[in-house]
Enzyme design. Structure first.
Site, PDB file in Angstrom:
ATOM      1  CG  ASP A 160       6.474   5.612   6.040  1.00 40.31           C
ATOM      2  OD1 ASP A 160       6.671   7.104   5.698  1.00 40.31           O
ATOM      3  OD2 ASP A 160       6.178   5.883   7.225  1.00 40.31           O
ATOM      4  CG  ASP A 171      -0.477  -0.240   2.440  1.00 40.38           C
ATOM      5  OD1 ASP A 171       0.824  -0.369   2.505  1.00 40.38           O
ATOM      6  OD2 ASP A 171      -1.014  -0.176   3.489  1.00 40.38           O
TER       7      ASP A 171
HETATM    8  P1  IMP Z   1       7.572   1.031   5.953  1.00 40.60           P
HETATM    9  O1  IMP Z   1       8.179   0.005   6.511  1.00 40.60           O
HETATM   10  O2  IMP Z   1       8.019   2.311   6.873  1.00 40.60           O
HETATM   11  O3  IMP Z   1       8.084   1.634   4.689  1.00 40.60           O
HETATM   12  O4  IMP Z   1       6.134   1.226   6.099  1.00 40.60           O
HETATM   13  C1  IMP Z   1       5.270  -0.111   6.171  1.00 40.60           C
HETATM   14  C2  IMP Z   1       3.868   0.065   6.315  1.00 40.60           C
HETATM   15  O5  IMP Z   1       3.502   1.009   7.173  1.00 40.60           O
HETATM   16  C3  IMP Z   1       3.072   0.336   4.912  1.00 40.60           C
HETATM   17  O6  IMP Z   1       2.805  -1.068   4.552  1.00 40.60           O
HETATM   18  C4  IMP Z   1       1.966   0.614   5.873  1.00 40.60           C
HETATM   19  O7  IMP Z   1       1.131  -0.137   6.073  1.00 40.60           O
HETATM   20  C5  IMP Z   1       2.310   1.423   7.149  1.00 40.60           C
HETATM   21  N1  IMP Z   1       2.128   3.065   6.798  1.00 40.60           N
HETATM   22  C6  IMP Z   1       3.194   3.797   6.330  1.00 40.60           C
HETATM   23  N2  IMP Z   1       2.829   5.158   6.206  1.00 40.60           N
HETATM   24  C7  IMP Z   1       1.430   4.914   6.520  1.00 40.60           C
HETATM   25  C8  IMP Z   1       0.263   5.813   6.738  1.00 40.60           C
HETATM   26  O8  IMP Z   1       0.525   7.212   6.274  1.00 40.60           O
HETATM   27  N3  IMP Z   1      -0.903   5.389   7.059  1.00 40.60           N
HETATM   28  C9  IMP Z   1      -0.986   4.396   7.455  1.00 40.60           C
HETATM   29  N4  IMP Z   1      -0.133   3.370   7.177  1.00 40.60           N
HETATM   30  C10 IMP Z   1       1.057   3.669   7.068  1.00 40.60           C
HETATM   31 MG    MG Z   2       1.282  -2.078   4.474  1.00 38.10          MG
END
Ligand code: IMP
Ligand code: MG
Length: 182
Positions: A105, A102
């Site tokens: 980040d 989705d």
């Molecule tokens: P990452 O590992 O930091 O890249 O992020 C992993 C997960 O964090 C994503 O797959 C999302 O499910 C969740 N995530 C990141 N940003 C958001 C946001 O703004 N809203 C909700 N979920 C988020």
């Molecule tokens: Mg996710």
């Protein structure tokens, strides 16, 4: 039931923009993989809605699977510790994998999963994400297919949650700050 549309601060990506972009992504994926069978792997729960729309725009032989990893709990900050809660349900050796997410980040989740599937013997692992927040990146990762770049605000809707809620909004939106500031 209580109206959830009133909790929305701003619509960042409309239903129409989502539909158009997802159809474009499906066409690109179809062209890129040619005759090769592809395994499309959704990262649950966030990518569930996106993946179900995306696969209907891929015109080629695919198999689908889902992985579940731990991410946010009920807050809005990522921990960096990725844990697999549900693994692949079949062997990925010598397979072409498309990881569907989705939001990218910090990049921690996908960097971990890509490495994991590579170690498991996948022939290739590419990444398709609906949304990208490049300003928050901690891990260098290549996003092969990207829907939309979004600013560093907390996002919900179209499968994406805040504390397990708002996945059923039909668009991508930010929430009113009072919702998550308590
Ligand atoms: P990452 O590992 O930091 O890249 O992020 C992993 C997960 O964090 C994503 O797959 C999302 O499910 C969740 N995530 C990141 N940003 C958001 C946001 O703004 N809203 C909700 N979920 C988020
Ligand atoms: Mg996710």
């Amino acid at each position: 039931m209580r109206d959830i549309y009133g909790d929305v601060q701003e619509i960042l990506v409309t239903k129409e923009q989502l539909a158009e972009k997802i159809s474009e992504l499906g066409v690109r994926i179809t062209e890129d993989y040619g005759e090769d069978e592809l395994i499309v792997v959704g990262v649950l729960k966030g990518a569930g809605v996106f993946m179900s729309d995306l696969i209907r725009h891929i015109n080629g032989p695919i198999r689908t699977d889902y992985m579940v990893v731990s991410s946010y709990g009920s807050g809005t900050v990522t921990s960096g510790n990725v844990r697999i809660i549900k693994d692949m349900s079949f062997d990925v050796r010598d397979c072409d994998i498309l990881l569907v997410e989705d939001i990218v980040d910090t990049g921690n989740t996908l960097s971990y999963l890509k490495n994991y599937l590579t170690v498991c013997g996948a022939k290739s692992v590419r990444i398709c994400t609906l949304l990208d927040k490049p300003s928050r990146r901690e891990k260098e990762i290549t996003v092969d297919y990207r829907g939309f770049e979004v600013p560093d605000v907390f996002i919900v809707g179209y499968g994406i949650d805040y504390a397990e809620r708002y996945r059923n909004l039909p668009y991508v939106a930010s929430l009113k700050p009072e919702i998550y500031e308590g």
